[in-house]
Design a protein around this motif. Structure first.
Motif, mmCIF file in Angstrom:
data_model
loop_
_atom_site.group_PDB
_atom_site.id
_atom_site.type_symbol
_atom_site.label_atom_id
_atom_site.label_comp_id
_atom_site.label_asym_id
_atom_site.label_seq_id
_atom_site.Cartn_x
_atom_site.Cartn_y
_atom_site.Cartn_z
ATOM 1 N N SER A 168 10.864 48.143 -4.314
ATOM 2 C CA SER A 168 11.537 48.846 -3.219
ATOM 3 C C SER A 168 12.323 47.884 -2.345
ATOM 4 O O SER A 168 13.484 48.142 -1.989
ATOM 5 C CB SER A 168 10.516 49.619 -2.373
ATOM 6 O OG SER A 168 9.982 50.708 -3.086
ATOM 7 N N GLY A 169 11.691 46.757 -1.990
ATOM 8 C CA GLY A 169 12.390 45.779 -1.157
ATOM 9 C C GLY A 169 13.610 45.208 -1.846
ATOM 10 O O GLY A 169 14.668 45.032 -1.220
ATOM 11 N N ASN A 170 13.500 44.910 -3.127
ATOM 12 C CA ASN A 170 14.644 44.382 -3.865
ATOM 13 C C ASN A 170 15.755 45.419 -3.972
ATOM 14 O O ASN A 170 16.940 45.082 -3.896
ATOM 15 C CB ASN A 170 14.208 43.950 -5.262
ATOM 16 C CG ASN A 170 13.196 42.807 -5.229
ATOM 17 O OD1 ASN A 170 13.024 42.150 -4.208
ATOM 18 N ND2 ASN A 170 12.520 42.583 -6.340
ATOM 19 N N THR A 171 15.379 46.684 -4.161
ATOM 20 C CA THR A 171 16.393 47.739 -4.231
ATOM 21 C C THR A 171 17.057 47.934 -2.877
ATOM 22 O O THR A 171 18.263 48.209 -2.793
ATOM 23 C CB THR A 171 15.769 49.062 -4.709
ATOM 24 O OG1 THR A 171 15.043 48.841 -5.915
ATOM 25 C CG2 THR A 171 16.845 50.100 -4.964
ATOM 26 N N ASN A 172 16.290 47.794 -1.804
ATOM 27 C CA ASN A 172 16.885 47.891 -0.466
ATOM 28 C C ASN A 172 17.910 46.789 -0.240
ATOM 29 O O ASN A 172 18.919 46.997 0.464
ATOM 30 C CB ASN A 172 15.793 47.822 0.603
ATOM 31 C CG ASN A 172 14.994 49.112 0.701
ATOM 32 O OD1 ASN A 172 15.499 50.190 0.383
ATOM 33 N ND2 ASN A 172 13.745 49.009 1.143
ATOM 34 N N ALA A 173 17.664 45.610 -0.815
ATOM 35 C CA ALA A 173 18.650 44.531 -0.711
ATOM 36 C C ALA A 173 19.944 44.924 -1.411
ATOM 37 O O ALA A 173 21.045 44.635 -0.924
ATOM 38 C CB ALA A 173 18.075 43.248 -1.315
ATOM 39 N N CYS A 174 19.819 45.601 -2.558
ATOM 40 C CA CYS A 174 21.009 46.118 -3.245
ATOM 41 C C CYS A 174 21.704 47.158 -2.383
ATOM 42 O O CYS A 174 22.945 47.185 -2.270
ATOM 43 C CB CYS A 174 20.623 46.753 -4.581
ATOM 44 S SG CYS A 174 19.911 45.646 -5.789
#
Length: 719
Positions: free
Chosen positions: A243-249
Motif C-alpha cells: 500500500s505504501g509503495n502504491t501510494n508513492a506511485c
C-alpha cells in the motif's frame, strides 16, 4: 494471443509517411483538436521509429550470434564424430535409449504437476463427483480456449488503426506499478506491454522498493525512462509495503485517470485504447475489463479466463471480481483517499470498494485486456497460502459496510478470498418483521407435508406465518389434512382459490391476505435444508436497494436445480449452473457467495411487500411460466437489485405437483407465454444479461466459453 499481436505489430513500419502527413495537416489547422492529434500521431511515429531501431539492432545482434553459433556447432560436430565412433559409446546405446525414454515420460509429468496438485486438492475439498464434473468442464473450456486464443481479439490492421485514432476528449492515464524485487524477465515484459499500447496518452509511475540484491530493477527502469519521457521512476528509501509503495506511485500521478498494474503482469496492446473509448463514448468514471491468468505466455499457457459480470455491489462484497484491469477518474481516488496499509494483501479490493462508493458510472469492458501472471510467490497461484489476504479482505468489506451504513458480520472461506456477510436482521429480538410464506397447493399432500414439516422442524426464524392457497383439490384426504395441520400450528391458514390454475393469480390472491412485510413465494414440492433459510433471504430484502432474493435449490440427487436465472440462456432464460454437483464451487466460485443476478425462481423467492404492491404482484397473463422472471425484470426496471444467495438451501422436486406441459392445450399456453415474454423483454434480451458475460455460450447453462472472442462495441470504421 498477446504475443502474436505484438509480433504482428513489429512488421508495420510503413506508418512514417502517413504520420508525417497527418502531423503536417494538424499543424495547418485541418484537425478538430490540433494539440491532442499532433501529440497522438507524434507518439505513434516515435513508437514506430523506436521499433524500427530495435529491429535493426536486433538484426545485427542476431547475425553476430548466428556466426558464433555456427562456429560452436562445427566444434561440437567434430567432437561428436570422435565420441560416436568410440567403443564405449556404442555398447552403452541401450542404456541411453532407456534413459531418454524415462526423461520423455518425466517431462509431461512435470508439466502436469500443477494440475495433479490441483486435482488432489479438489478431491480433498469437494470429493470425487464434483472433481470429475470440474475436470469435464475444464476440458471443455480448455478446448474452447484453444480455439479462442487462435483468434486474436483485434487484428493487426485494427491495432494499427487504433494508433491513428484520436478522441474528442484527450485523456492521460497514469498507470501505477509498485516495484519490489521484480524478476528481470517479468519487469521487461511488463514495460514492453505498456509501451506497446495503441493509445499513446499514458504515463507509467514506478516506485521501486527493491533491495540491494535486485539493483537491476532500478537500472532497467532508469534506462527505460531515459528513452521514453512517459516513464517516471522513483527510488524509495525503504520498502513501505504494497500500500505504501502504491501510494508513492499515486503521488507521482498527473493523469486524468489512474490504472493499477502489478509489476509482473501484462496489458493487452489495446487495453488503454478500449478504456479511453469507454470514457469518451459512455462518460464512464470507472472502468474495468476481463482478465486471464497465465504462467509464462498468455497465448500458450493461460489457464483461467475470467469473464466478469457488469457492476454488481453484492457480488463485489462477496469477491473482488473487478480486480484487473481497473481504472478510475483521478477525482475518485482523491475522494477515496490513499491505499491503506492495514488492508495489505487485499488493498486493491479495499480501494475498489471505496471507489465504487463515489463512482457515478461504472463501465465493464467484456474483453480480456489484462494478463495476470501466476508464479510461486503470487496470489494468482494460490491465495490460500497467504491467509493474511483473507483477513485483510474481511477488514476491507467490513469497513465498506460501515461506511454504507450497513451492519453485519464478515467472514471468509479458508481456501479462497470469498466473503460471507451475515447482515443484522432489523428489529429487536422478539420484534422481528413478519414473513408471510405463500404456498399454492392442489392435492399432493405428501409433498406438502414434507415441505411443511421441514419448515416447522428446521426453521430458526421466529416470526413467520404460512398461507396455503388451496386450488381445486379433488381428494377428501387433502381437506382432512388441512384441518389437521391447522390444528397443529396456529400461524397457518388455508385460503380457497376456486378459479382455474393460474400461478400468478393464486399468489396475488394469497398476498392480499398476507399480514407480513415480506412475502415468501414457495412451491409445495420443496424441502428446507438450512435452518436459517429465511434469515439469509430476509437480510437482503430488508435493504431499500433490494427488491427480491432467491435461494439455492437442489434436485433430490444432490445436483443443482437453481443457482439463479440468466437472461437469454436457452433462448429466453435458464438456470445458472444447473446440473452441477452440490459441492461444486461453480465458475470462478460463483456458487459460493451471494451475488446480484437478473432473476431468481419463484419456487423460493422473497419479495418486500411494498415492492410487490408497487409493481402489482405477478402478471396474471403468465399463468404458469415466466411469471417469476417477468416480476424480477420489472423489479430491476424499477431500480431495485435482485440477490441470489447460496446460504439459503432447499431441495426442489421440480414440477412434481403440477407436472410438465404434455397436452395440446398446455403446449399452446406455453407458446403464448413465450411469445408474450419475448415481446415484452425483446430489447433487454438483445442487450444481453448484465450479470452474464457475452463471451459465454448461452446455449448452455454451465458457463461454457464461446470459441471466439467477442469484441466490445465494435467500431465499424476500424473493421
Amino acid at each position: 494471443m498477446m504475443d502474436s499481436d505484438m509480433n504482428t505489430q513489429n512488421d508495420n513500419f510503413n506508418v512514417n509517411d502517413n504520420a508525417d502527413n497527418a502531423i503536417n495537416d494538424s499543424m495547418n489547422g485541418n484537425a478538430a483538436e490540433p494539440d491532442s492529434e499532433v501529440l497522438h500521431l507524434r507518439s505513434a511515429l516515435e513508437w514506430t521509429e523506436r521499433k524500427l531501431d530495435e529491429v535493426l539492432e536486433a538484426n545485427y545482434i542476431q547475425k553476430q550470434e548466428y556466426r558464433l553459433l555456427q562456429e560452436r556447432y562445427n566444434q561440437i560436430e567434430a567432437s561428436y564424430n570422435v565420441i560416436s565412433n568410440a567403443f564405449f559409446w556404442k555398447v552403452t546405446k541401450p542404456a541411453r535409449l532407456l534413459l531418454d525414454g524415462l526423461k520423455g515420460m518425466y517431462r509431461p509429468l512435470r508439466t502436469g504437476s500443477r494440475l495433479f496438485k490441483s486435482g488432489v486438492r479438489s478431491l480433498r475439498i469437494y470429493g470425487v463427483r464434483t472433481t470429475w464434473s470440474r475436470m469435464k468442464s475444464n476440458y471443455h473450456n480448455r478446448r474452447a480456449f484453444t480455439s479462442y486464443s487462435a483468434r486474436p481479439l483485434f487484428t493487426a490492421d485494427e491495432l494499427f488503426a487504433q494508433r491513428g485514432r484520436t478522441f474528442d476528449r484527450p485523456l492521460r492515464f497514469s498507470i501505477l506499478v509498485p516495484l519490489y524485487n521484480t524478476s528481470e524477465k517479468f519487469l521487461l515484459e511488463m514495460l514492453e506491454s505498456v509501451q506497446n499500447q495503441t493509445y499513446a496518452g499514458w504515463e507509467l509511475c514506478l516506485a521501486d522498493a527493491s533491495d540491494g540484491e535486485h539493483a537491476y530493477v532500478g537500472r532497467i527502469c532508469q534506462e527505460a525512462a531515459e528513452k521514453d519521457a512517459r516513464i517516471r521512476y522513483q527510488r524509495l528509501d525503504r520498502n513501505l509495503g504494497i500500500s505504501g509503495n502504491t501510494n508513492a506511485c499515486l503521488a507521482m500521478a498527473e493523469g486524468d485517470f489512474i490504472g493499477l498494474l502489478d509489476h509482473d503482469d501484462l496489458l493487452h496492446p489495446a487495453a488503454l485504447y478500449e478504456v479511453a473509448r469507454a470514457v469518451c463514448e459512455q462518460e464512464a468514471d470507472m472502468v474495468y475489463t476481463d482478465e486471464t491468468t497465465f504462467y509464462l505466455n498468455p497465448s500458450k499457457d493461460a489457464f483461467n479466463l475470467h469473464f466478469k459480470p457488469d457492476y454488481a455491489p453484492d457480488t463485489l462484497r462477496g469477491n473482488n471480481y473487478i480486480c484487473h484491469f481497473m481504472t478510475a477518474k483521478k477525482e475518485l481516488f482523491d475522494l477515496a483517499g490513499p491505499f491503506r496499509p492495514e488492508c495489505d494483501g487485499s488493498q486493491d479490493h479495499d480501494m475498489i470498494l471505496r471507489l465504487t462508493e463515489h463512482a457515478q458510472n461504472i463501465v465493464h469492458i467484456p474483453e480480456i485486456l489484462y494478463f495476470w501472471r501466476a508464479h510461486k510467490d503470487s496470489v494468482a497461484e494460490d491465495a490460500a497460502t497467504k491467509p493474511y489476504v483473507f483477513e485483510a479482505g474481511c477488514r476491507a468489506v467490513r469497513d465498506h459496510l460501515e461506511r454504507m451504513g450497513l451492519q453485519g458480520e464478515v467472514s471468509s472461506m479458508k481456501e479462497a478470498a470469498i466473503y460471507r456477510i451475515r447482515y443484522d436482521i432489523q428489529g429487536a429480538p422478539g420484534h422481528e418483521p413478519l414473513v408471510s410464506v405463500l404456498i399454492p397447493n392442489k392435492d399432493h399432500i405428501r409433498d406438502l407435508d414434507l415441505c411443511l414439516r421441514s419448515i416447522y422442524t428446521k426453521t430458526t426464524y421466529p416470526n413467520f406465518e404460512i398461507i396455503i392457497i388451496e386450488n381445486n383439490s379433488e381428494s377428501e384426504g387433502t381437506f382432512r389434512y388441512y384441518e389437521k395441520i391447522k390444528a397443529e400450528h396456529g400461524n397457518l391458514r388455508v385460503l380457497q382459490w376456486d378459479g382455474p390454475f393460474n400461478y400468478s393469480a393464486i399468489n396475488n390472491f394469497g398476498a392480499g391476505y398476507a399480514k407480513g412485510d415480506y412475502l415468501l413465494l414457495l412451491n409445495n414440492d420443496t424441502e428446507v435444508i438450512t435452518p436459517d433459510w429465511i434469515q439469509e433471504m430476509l437480510m437482503f430484502c430488508q435493504r431499500e436497494d433490494v427488491g427480491a432474493a432467491g435461494a439455492k435449490l437442489y434436485y433430490p440427487d444432490e445436483t443443482l436445480q437453481h443457482g439463479g436465472i440468466g437472461m437469454g440462456m436457452l433462448t429466453l432464460a435458464g438456470h445458472l449452473h444447473r446440473g452441477a454437483s452440490r459441492k461444486d464451487p461453480g465458475y470462478m466460485r460463483r456458487l459460493q457467495y451471494a451475488q446480484n443476478l437478473s432473476a431468481v425462481t419463484a419456487a423460493c423467492m422473497m419479495v418486500r411487500r411494498n415492492v410487490w404492491k408497487e409493481l402489482g404482484g405477478l402478471d396474471e397473463a403468465f399463468r404458469v411460466a415466466f411469471n417469476d422472471v417477468d416480476l424480477c425484470m420489472r423489479i430491476r426496471e424499477a431500480g431495485y437489485l435482485i440477490v441470489w444467495t447460496p446460504y439459503a438451501e432447499l431441495y426442489h422436486y421440480e414440477s412434481k405437483s403440477r407436472g410438465y406441459d404434455v397436452t395440446k392445450e398446455q403446449k399452446e399456453r406455453n407458446r403464448e407465454e413465450v411469445a408474450l415474454f419475448h415481446a415484452r423483454w425483446k430489447d433487454t434480451l438483445q442487450e444481453g444479461d448484465p450479470y452474464l458475460n457475452p463471451n459465454f455460450d448461452l446455449g448452455r447453462e454451465d458457463f461454457s466459453i464461446l470459441p471466439e472472442p467477442v469484441q466490445y462495441r465494435p467500431e465499424p470504421e476500424l473493421l
